[in-house]
Design a protein around this motif. Structure first.
Motif, mmCIF file in Angstrom:
data_model
loop_
_atom_site.group_PDB
_atom_site.id
_atom_site.type_symbol
_atom_site.label_atom_id
_atom_site.label_comp_id
_atom_site.label_asym_id
_atom_site.label_seq_id
_atom_site.Cartn_x
_atom_site.Cartn_y
_atom_site.Cartn_z
ATOM 1 N N SER A 1 -38.773 -7.417 -16.575
ATOM 2 C CA SER A 1 -39.702 -7.990 -15.610
ATOM 3 C C SER A 1 -40.916 -8.681 -16.207
ATOM 4 N N SER B 1 -45.404 -4.059 -2.114
ATOM 5 C CA SER B 1 -44.083 -3.550 -2.480
ATOM 6 C C SER B 1 -43.557 -4.245 -3.731
ATOM 7 N N LYS C 1 -45.340 -2.736 -6.707
ATOM 8 C CA LYS C 1 -44.907 -1.356 -6.934
ATOM 9 C C LYS C 1 -43.555 -1.332 -7.638
ATOM 10 N N ASN C 2 -42.669 -2.247 -7.248
ATOM 11 C CA ASN C 2 -41.332 -2.294 -7.833
ATOM 12 C C ASN C 2 -41.306 -2.992 -9.187
ATOM 13 N N LEU D 1 -35.074 -10.844 -3.486
ATOM 14 C CA LEU D 1 -35.710 -9.595 -3.072
ATOM 15 C C LEU D 1 -35.839 -9.605 -1.551
ATOM 16 N N LEU E 1 -35.917 -4.122 -1.006
ATOM 17 C CA LEU E 1 -37.182 -3.423 -1.182
ATOM 18 C C LEU E 1 -37.379 -2.393 -0.069
ATOM 19 N N GLN E 2 -37.902 -1.251 -0.429
ATOM 20 C CA GLN E 2 -38.184 -0.199 0.554
ATOM 21 C C GLN E 2 -39.663 -0.257 0.954
ATOM 22 N N ASN E 3 -40.058 -1.407 1.453
ATOM 23 C CA ASN E 3 -41.449 -1.583 1.873
ATOM 24 C C ASN E 3 -41.713 -0.889 3.206
#
Length: 202
Positions: A3, A27, A30-31, A133, A158-160
């Motif tokens: 990344s 999010s 965070k990821n 994403l 993404l688990q936003n």
């Protein structure tokens, strides 16, 4: 996923930007905390929507206020200054001209993901980007899009947190909110202050 050279690309009308947009940016970081940067790309006109009434300079001011607290997050104004419909393929190709070594990660909502196979030259977009994403807007889990099956290795869900907000609804509500000096809960104080100052949504 490596990344350090990843660049997020988050486009939309942002008319106005709200806390749902901020949650997507949160999010992303965070990821991918080691990502190079996140580009916020406000469009001038979406191929799917009517022309904006809010002046581009007002949109840019609002977007700057919404995202200024995030690290390495910048506005890229190429689309909003073009005064033509914004097609994602053109945006990606333009970005890659100036940063050929970057890995672009395109952020889209679950509703856009379900219709992605209808986008102009959608397969070429997925060939060009490093990853897609997908963030949640309404659903606890995003249904699969069978048309994108061969690109599954590029897709990240993404688990936003889901923030119930839509710019379209906000534009309808804002004239009354301004009249009553009542800030919608999904707007940040900074964005609200600029809206009151510019009177763009009266």
């Amino acid at each position: 996923m490596i990344s350090s050279d990843l660049v997020g690309v988050f486009g939309g009308s942002f008319d106005p930007p709200h806390l749902g947009h901020a949650e997507v940016a949160s999010s992303f970081w965070k990821n991918f905390p080691n990502a190079k940067e996140l580009l916020i790309v406000p469009n001038h006109t979406s191929p799917w929507k009517q022309n904006k009434k809010t002046p581009p300079e007002s949109i840019i001011d609002l977007v700057q206020a919404q995202f200024e607290s995030f690290p390495n997050t910048k506005i890229w104004d190429w689309e909003i200054k073009r005064e033509t419909p914004s097609f994602t393929e053109e945006t990606i190709l333009e970005l890659l001209k100036g940063r050929p070594n970057d890995k672009l990660a395109l952020l889209i909502g679950e509703d856009q993901y379900s219709e992605f196979h209808k986008w102009k030259n959608w397969e070429n977009i997925l060939d060009k980007v490093y990853s897609l994403l997908v963030f949640r807007r309404f659903s606890q889990s995003v249904p699969q899009n069978a048309h994108l099956q061969k690109f599954q290795d590029k897709i990240v869900f993404l688990q936003n947190l889901i923030v119930e907000a839509a710019s379209t609804n906000l534009r309808e509500e804002l004239p009354k909110c301004i009249l009553e000096n009542r800030k919608p809960i999904v707007l940040s104080q900074k964005v609200w202050d600029i809206i009151l100052k510019n009177r763009s949504y009266c």
